[in-house]
Design an enzyme around this catalytic site. Structure first.
Site, PDB file in Angstrom:
ATOM      1  N   ARG A   1     -16.354 -42.732  22.645  1.00 59.83           N
ATOM      2  CA  ARG A   1     -15.698 -43.617  23.622  1.00 59.83           C
ATOM      3  C   ARG A   1     -15.237 -44.899  22.919  1.00 59.83           C
ATOM      4  NH1 ARG A   1     -16.886 -39.696  25.314  1.00 59.83           N
ATOM      5  NH2 ARG A   1     -14.673 -39.478  24.984  1.00 59.83           N
TER       6      ARG A   1
ATOM      7  N   TYR B   1     -21.049 -42.119  23.117  1.00 59.60           N
ATOM      8  CA  TYR B   1     -20.519 -43.489  23.219  1.00 59.60           C
ATOM      9  C   TYR B   1     -19.767 -43.909  21.961  1.00 59.60           C
ATOM     10  CZ  TYR B   1     -22.550 -43.987  27.771  1.00 59.60           C
ATOM     11  OH  TYR B   1     -22.830 -43.807  29.099  1.00 59.60           O
TER      12      TYR B   1
ATOM     13  N   GLY C   1      -7.643 -48.928  40.550  1.00 60.40           N
ATOM     14  CA  GLY C   1      -8.039 -47.835  39.669  1.00 60.40           C
ATOM     15  C   GLY C   1      -9.506 -47.471  39.699  1.00 60.40           C
ATOM     16  N   THR C   2     -10.101 -47.494  40.885  1.00 57.86           N
ATOM     17  CA  THR C   2     -11.495 -47.038  40.979  1.00 57.86           C
ATOM     18  C   THR C   2     -11.656 -46.117  42.174  1.00 57.86           C
ATOM     19  OG1 THR C   2     -13.805 -47.674  41.392  1.00 57.86           O
ATOM     20  CG2 THR C   2     -12.134 -49.255  42.107  1.00 57.86           C
ATOM     21  N   SER C   3     -12.420 -45.051  41.982  1.00 59.70           N
ATOM     22  CA  SER C   3     -12.640 -44.106  43.081  1.00 59.70           C
ATOM     23  C   SER C   3     -13.622 -44.675  44.106  1.00 59.70           C
ATOM     24  CB  SER C   3     -13.171 -42.780  42.524  1.00 59.70           C
ATOM     25  OG  SER C   3     -14.409 -42.993  41.880  1.00 59.70           O
TER      26      SER C   3
ATOM     27  N   ASP D   1     -14.579 -50.885  28.465  1.00 58.43           N
ATOM     28  CA  ASP D   1     -13.633 -51.296  27.419  1.00 58.43           C
ATOM     29  C   ASP D   1     -13.367 -52.797  27.522  1.00 58.43           C
ATOM     30  OD1 ASP D   1     -11.221 -51.945  29.031  1.00 58.43           O
ATOM     31  OD2 ASP D   1     -11.171 -49.803  29.486  1.00 58.43           O
TER      32      ASP D   1
ATOM     33  N   HIS E   1     -20.658 -52.925  34.230  1.00 53.00           N
ATOM     34  CA  HIS E   1     -21.317 -51.789  33.575  1.00 53.00           C
ATOM     35  C   HIS E   1     -21.418 -51.950  32.065  1.00 53.00           C
ATOM     36  CE1 HIS E   1     -20.325 -49.098  37.304  1.00 53.00           C
ATOM     37  NE2 HIS E   1     -21.363 -49.884  37.498  1.00 53.00           N
TER      38      HIS E   1
ATOM     39  N   ASN F   1     -15.273 -51.251  33.921  1.00 57.36           N
ATOM     40  CA  ASN F   1     -14.919 -50.612  32.652  1.00 57.36           C
ATOM     41  C   ASN F   1     -15.735 -51.183  31.500  1.00 57.36           C
ATOM     42  OD1 ASN F   1     -13.113 -49.227  34.152  1.00 57.36           O
ATOM     43  ND2 ASN F   1     -11.321 -50.414  33.507  1.00 57.36           N
TER      44      ASN F   1
HETATM   45  N1  APR Z   1      -3.486 -46.156  37.706  1.00 53.94           N
HETATM   46  C1  APR Z   1      -4.411 -46.509  38.664  1.00 53.94           C
HETATM   47  N2  APR Z   1      -5.411 -45.702  39.054  1.00 53.94           N
HETATM   48  C2  APR Z   1      -5.504 -44.490  38.478  1.00 53.94           C
HETATM   49  C3  APR Z   1      -4.602 -44.047  37.494  1.00 53.94           C
HETATM   50  C4  APR Z   1      -3.560 -44.953  37.103  1.00 53.94           C
HETATM   51  N3  APR Z   1      -2.637 -44.621  36.174  1.00 53.94           N
HETATM   52  N4  APR Z   1      -4.977 -42.803  37.112  1.00 53.94           N
HETATM   53  C5  APR Z   1      -6.060 -42.484  37.838  1.00 53.94           C
HETATM   54  N5  APR Z   1      -6.383 -43.497  38.664  1.00 53.94           N
HETATM   55  C6  APR Z   1      -7.478 -43.598  39.641  1.00 53.94           C
HETATM   56  C7  APR Z   1      -7.990 -42.272  40.180  1.00 53.94           C
HETATM   57  O1  APR Z   1      -7.197 -41.827  41.281  1.00 53.94           O
HETATM   58  C8  APR Z   1      -9.413 -42.645  40.601  1.00 53.94           C
HETATM   59  O2  APR Z   1      -9.482 -43.068  41.967  1.00 53.94           O
HETATM   60  O3  APR Z   1      -8.577 -44.192  39.007  1.00 53.94           O
HETATM   61  C9  APR Z   1      -9.771 -43.824  39.699  1.00 53.94           C
HETATM   62  C10 APR Z   1     -10.806 -43.519  38.664  1.00 53.94           C
HETATM   63  O4  APR Z   1     -12.020 -43.201  39.284  1.00 53.94           O
HETATM   64  P1  APR Z   1     -13.318 -42.835  38.440  1.00 53.94           P
HETATM   65  O5  APR Z   1     -12.951 -41.874  37.369  1.00 53.94           O
HETATM   66  O6  APR Z   1     -14.379 -42.434  39.399  1.00 53.94           O
HETATM   67  O7  APR Z   1     -13.680 -44.217  37.707  1.00 53.94           O
HETATM   68  P2  APR Z   1     -14.478 -45.483  38.275  1.00 53.94           P
HETATM   69  O8  APR Z   1     -14.282 -45.636  39.736  1.00 53.94           O
HETATM   70  O9  APR Z   1     -14.148 -46.617  37.397  1.00 53.94           O
HETATM   71  O10 APR Z   1     -15.966 -45.030  38.015  1.00 53.94           O
HETATM   72  C11 APR Z   1     -17.018 -45.918  38.290  1.00 53.94           C
HETATM   73  O11 APR Z   1     -18.587 -44.445  37.299  1.00 53.94           O
HETATM   74  O12 APR Z   1     -19.054 -42.957  35.611  1.00 53.94           O
HETATM   75  C12 APR Z   1     -19.250 -44.235  36.051  1.00 53.94           C
HETATM   76  O13 APR Z   1     -19.905 -46.094  34.849  1.00 53.94           O
HETATM   77  C13 APR Z   1     -18.788 -45.281  35.100  1.00 53.94           C
HETATM   78  O14 APR Z   1     -17.790 -47.440  35.578  1.00 53.94           O
HETATM   79  C14 APR Z   1     -17.745 -46.043  35.866  1.00 53.94           C
HETATM   80  C15 APR Z   1     -18.124 -45.772  37.303  1.00 53.94           C
END
Ligand code: APR
Length: 231
Positions: free
Chosen positions: A57, A54, A173-175, A90, A105, A88
C-alpha cells in the site's frame, strides 16, 4: 469572517490518483480478507503478511500523486477555513497542500511501536518498506501507523469536535460503512449545507438533510464549489 468548511474524505477521494478503494468491485477487500491483514490478531498470527500488505500500500501511495480533487480542496483555503478529516491512510491531501488534515485511520507514511504505548510517538519510514527488524526505542517491532479493525480510533473525539463547528460539510468518496468513523457526519449540527459526493450514491443510504452529488471526486467537488460560492 470566513466560513468553516469540513471535508470528510474516504478512499474514493484518491481513486483518481490510481489508489484502489476497499469495497468497490475490484476493491482491496475482494483480494484480501480483513481478518488476515487488518486486525491486531492478524499481526499476532502473521506479522510478515500484515507488513507485506501495508508495504505494498505504501509503495503504491508513494508512487501516486494528488489528483484534481485534492488540489481543488487545497485551493478552497483561499476562501474558507478548511479542515480535512480523512479516513485515508495516504498523505495526498497534505501533498496537495492542505494545511489542516486529521487522519482518523492513521498515516501509512509513518510507523509506530507495536508495544504497549503505541500512540506516544510516530516515526518516519525510510522509503516504502518497513521491516520486522525495524524496532522502536523500547525494542518492539515497528508497525504501520494505521488503525486496524477492532482498535480504538484515537482521533475520533477530535474529529467530532471539528465537525460540530462546520458551517459547510462535504463528504466525499466514502461508502460510510465503517464505524465509528462514518458516524461523525451526524454531529454536524451547525452546518446548513451538507453534501455527499460519490458516484455510487444510488446504493447509499444518506441522511435526508444531505444533498447527494452522483459524480466522481473531481467533478463533484467542482459542482459543490460552485454551490458554496453562491451562498
Ligand atoms: N470519486 C469519488 N468516489 C468514488 C470514486 C471516485 N472516482 N470511485 C469510487 N468512489 C466511492 C465508491 O462509490 C465508494 O462509496 O468511494 C467509496 C469508497 O468506499 P470504501 O471502499 O468503503 O472506502 P471508505 O469508505 O474510505 O472505507 C472506510 O474502511 O477498510 C476500511 O480503514 C479502511 O478507511 C477505510 C474505511
Amino acid at each position: 469572517m470566513k466560513k468553516e468548511v469540513v471535508v470528510f474524505s474516504g478512499a474514493g477521494m484518491s481513486a483518481e490518483s490510481g489508489i484502489q478503494t476497499f469495497r468497490d468491485s475490484n476493491g482491496l477487500w475482494e483480494k484480501y480478507r480483513i481478518e488476515d491483514v487488518a486486525t491486531p490478531d492478524a499481526w499476532r498470527r502473521n506479522p510478515e503478511l500484515v507488513q507485506h500488505f501495508y508495504n505494498q500500500r505504501r509503495k503504491q501511495i508513494l508512487e501516486s500523486k494528488p489528483n484534481e480533487a485534492h488540489i481543488l480542496i487545497k485551493d478552497l483555503e483561499k476562501e474558507f477555513n478548511v479542515t480535512v478529516i480523512t479516513q485515508n491512510i495516504d498523505d495526498l491531501h497534505e501533498r496537495a497542500g492542505s494545511t489542516n488534515v486529521l487522519h482518523l485511520h492513521g498515516n501509512i507514511t509513518l510507523s509506530k511501536s507495536s508495544g504497549p504505548d503505541q500512540e506516544r510517538a510516530y516515526y518516519p519510514i525510510d522509503g516504502w518498506e518497513l521491516k520486522l527488524t525495524d524496532l522502536c526505542p523500547e525494542g518492539y517491532p515497528l508497525r504501520p501507523h494505521v488503525v486496524w479493525f477492532g482498535e480504538a480510533v484515537p482521533m475520533y473525539d477530535k474529529a467530532v469536535a471539528l465537525i460540530k463547528e462546520a458551517d459547510i460539510l462535504i463528504v466525499i468518496g466514502t461508502s460510510l460503512q465503517v464505524y465509528p468513523a462514518a458516524g461523525i457526519i451526524h454531529y454536524a449540527s451547525k452546518a446548513d449545507e451538507k453534501y455527499v459526493i460519490d458516484p455510487g450514491i444510488a446504493q447509499m443510504n444518506i441522511p435526508s438533510d444531505f444533498q447527494g452529488i452522483e459524480m466522481s471526486a473531481s467533478e463533484g467537488i467542482k459542482k459543490v464549489i460552485q454551490k458554496i460560492r453562491l451562498t
